[in-house]
Design a protein around this motif. Structure first.
Motif, mmCIF file in Angstrom:
data_model
loop_
_atom_site.group_PDB
_atom_site.id
_atom_site.type_symbol
_atom_site.label_atom_id
_atom_site.label_comp_id
_atom_site.label_asym_id
_atom_site.label_seq_id
_atom_site.Cartn_x
_atom_site.Cartn_y
_atom_site.Cartn_z
ATOM 1 N N GLU A 96 21.603 13.327 19.298
ATOM 2 C CA GLU A 96 20.568 12.380 19.356
ATOM 3 C C GLU A 96 20.726 11.537 17.961
ATOM 4 O OE1 GLU A 96 18.858 11.784 21.675
ATOM 5 O OE2 GLU A 96 18.602 13.378 23.006
ATOM 6 N N ASP A 119 24.350 16.893 28.719
ATOM 7 C CA ASP A 119 23.611 15.672 28.908
ATOM 8 C C ASP A 119 23.380 14.924 27.616
ATOM 9 O OD1 ASP A 119 21.804 13.821 30.557
ATOM 10 O OD2 ASP A 119 20.357 14.506 28.895
ATOM 11 N N GLN A 122 26.662 13.062 26.513
ATOM 12 C CA GLN A 122 27.112 12.255 27.279
ATOM 13 C C GLN A 122 26.334 10.707 27.237
ATOM 14 O OE1 GLN A 122 27.232 14.069 31.179
ATOM 15 N NE2 GLN A 122 29.476 14.408 31.048
ATOM 16 N N ARG A 123 24.815 11.126 27.322
ATOM 17 C CA ARG A 123 23.907 9.981 27.205
ATOM 18 C C ARG A 123 23.922 9.312 25.661
ATOM 19 N NH1 ARG A 123 19.297 11.586 25.334
ATOM 20 N NH2 ARG A 123 19.737 13.620 26.087
ATOM 21 N N ASN A 124 24.458 10.129 24.539
ATOM 22 C CA ASN A 124 24.545 9.227 23.288
ATOM 23 C C ASN A 124 26.060 8.852 23.044
ATOM 24 O OD1 ASN A 124 21.733 9.628 21.998
ATOM 25 N ND2 ASN A 124 22.034 11.550 22.770
ATOM 26 N N LYS A 125 26.867 9.076 24.020
ATOM 27 C CA LYS A 125 28.389 8.594 23.858
ATOM 28 C C LYS A 125 28.947 9.117 22.586
ATOM 29 C CE LYS A 125 27.356 4.569 26.854
ATOM 30 N NZ LYS A 125 26.103 4.917 27.274
#
Length: 387
Positions: A96, A119, A122-125
């Motif tokens: 995050e 997650d 992946q979400r924060n690349k």
């Protein structure tokens, strides 16, 4: 400089020491590494101990609060080398904050935590990699190349054991590895995760398992009741062991192969015996971590008069993966080198924007198999991993 990355390490004991050595060594022995690590800060709750570790291992600074560490602007990579109960919180917070994450195995204590961690990266690349260090033993890499090239033919059998004996004394204290809240599971997660990951890398995906777990010594003296953490007096305070001491399971692979797995901390005389054998239609390989520079190989293309397993010394030359960075032919490498290899691949992956294997997806799949074995042990039935 653009070719460096600041590193923050959470954990300063066994794994912290091994990881620190990897960061210190990687650029010296792999000068082509795409990013050079700058050892910014090591983190632990005991200020006296972590201060000493920072000085001993070569870190610029120390922190006592991991939340401060993951928020630092001078750090781009967070290394999570803590007990399993903190893997999820630290890794998710790091992601995050836009940090890449290198996490010790197994990825989490539960399958739900592993999903949240995957997650988050992946979400924060950001890059997420799990430290299954035995993938990076050169002899294991040789086994993989023989399989991938087809020289072993169709794979029929995987059999693996990981055996230790360090908790056989009934007076050995109730350390965190023997408590489910901290460790997630016992021998299954600590040792079983390693051979599950090797099986997935070398043979393929596991589709179904059936297994059992056993706890031989169900109560142990608490740490507070021990003298120097080594033994307990008569009548000492006792606590419940809430994890397994041993686990065994059968597995079916998606490609039709079958496998056996056994892990225990009650194998008298076995300090760190991690061994596997793979049998195919054209040949077999056998590996033993206690002889980690060797791979036993049997191939159909050998002459009949000398048929049989032969021992390949992978350090006899520099043709095998990673070895060109180290010593002259025949000079052995050790367990600690696998961490340097992993960090080398990690840093190259970060530079390329790609998570090197084993990724957090690999970690989740391993966690799903651990979860399936535990569910099977409870139900006494075949169980499919919930990938």
């Amino acid at each position: 400089m653009s070719n460096t990355i600041g590193v923050g390490l959470v954990g300063y004991k066994f794994m912290g020491k091994a990881h620190s050595n990897g960061y210190r060594q990687v650029a010296a022995f792999f000068p082509d590494v795409a990013l050079r690590p700058v050892m910014k800060a090591i983190c632990g709750r005991d200020e006296t101990a972590v201060r000493a570790a920072a000085a001993q291992f070569g870190w610029e600074e120390y922190e006592t609060d991991w939340k401060k560490l993951v928020a630092r602007d001078d750090i781009g990579l967070i290394d999570v080398s803590t007990p399993g109960d903190t893997h999820a919180a630290i890794s998710i917070a790091a992601a995050e904050n836009g940090k890449h994450v290198f996490c010790e195995k197994p990825l989490a204590n539960t399958l739900a935590e592993a999903r949240q961690m995957l997650d988050a990266v992946q979400r924060n690349k950001v890059v997420g990699m799990v430290n299954f260090n035995y993938r990076r033993v050169p002899a294991v890499q040789l086994a993989k190349s023989l399989i991938d090239s087809g020289r072993l033919g169709t794979i029929y059998h995987w059999r693996a054991v990981y055996l230790q004996d360090w908790i056989m004394d009934p007076n050995f204290p109730l350390v965190w590895r023997l408590q489910k809240d901290a460790a997630g599971s016992g021998t299954l997660g600590d040792l079983g995760a390693h051979i599950i990951d090797l099986a997935r890398m070398l043979v393929g995906e596991i589709t179904e398992v059936t297994g059992l777990t056993e706890t031989f010594i169900k109560r142990r003296p608490t740490l507070a009741a021990t003298t120097g953490g080594l033994g307990a007096a008569a009548g000492a305070e006792m606590g419940e062991v809430t994890v397994d001491d041993a686990a065994l399971f059968l597995a079916r692979f998606a490609n039709g192969a079958v496998g056996t797995f056994e892990v225990t901390r009650f194998a008298k005389g076995r300090a760190n015996y991690n061994s596997f054998e793979i049998n195919g239609s054209k040949g077999s390989v056998r590996f033993n971590l206690e002889r980690m520079n060797e791979l036993e190989v049997l191939l159909d293309d050998e002459m009949p008069d000398v048929a049989g397993f032969r021992t390949v010394l992978v350090t006899n030359g520099n043709a095998h993966k990673y070895l060109s960075a180290w010593w002259p032919a025949g000079h052995i490498i050790g367990w600690e080198h696998t961490f340097t290899h992993g960090i080398y691949d990690l840093l190259n992956g970060i530079a390329a924007g790609v998570s090197p294997a084993p990724t957090f997806e690999d970690g989740l799949r391993c966690q799903a198999i651990l979860d399936a074995v535990e569910r099977s042990a409870g139900s006494k039935q075949w169980v499919e991993p919930e990938y």
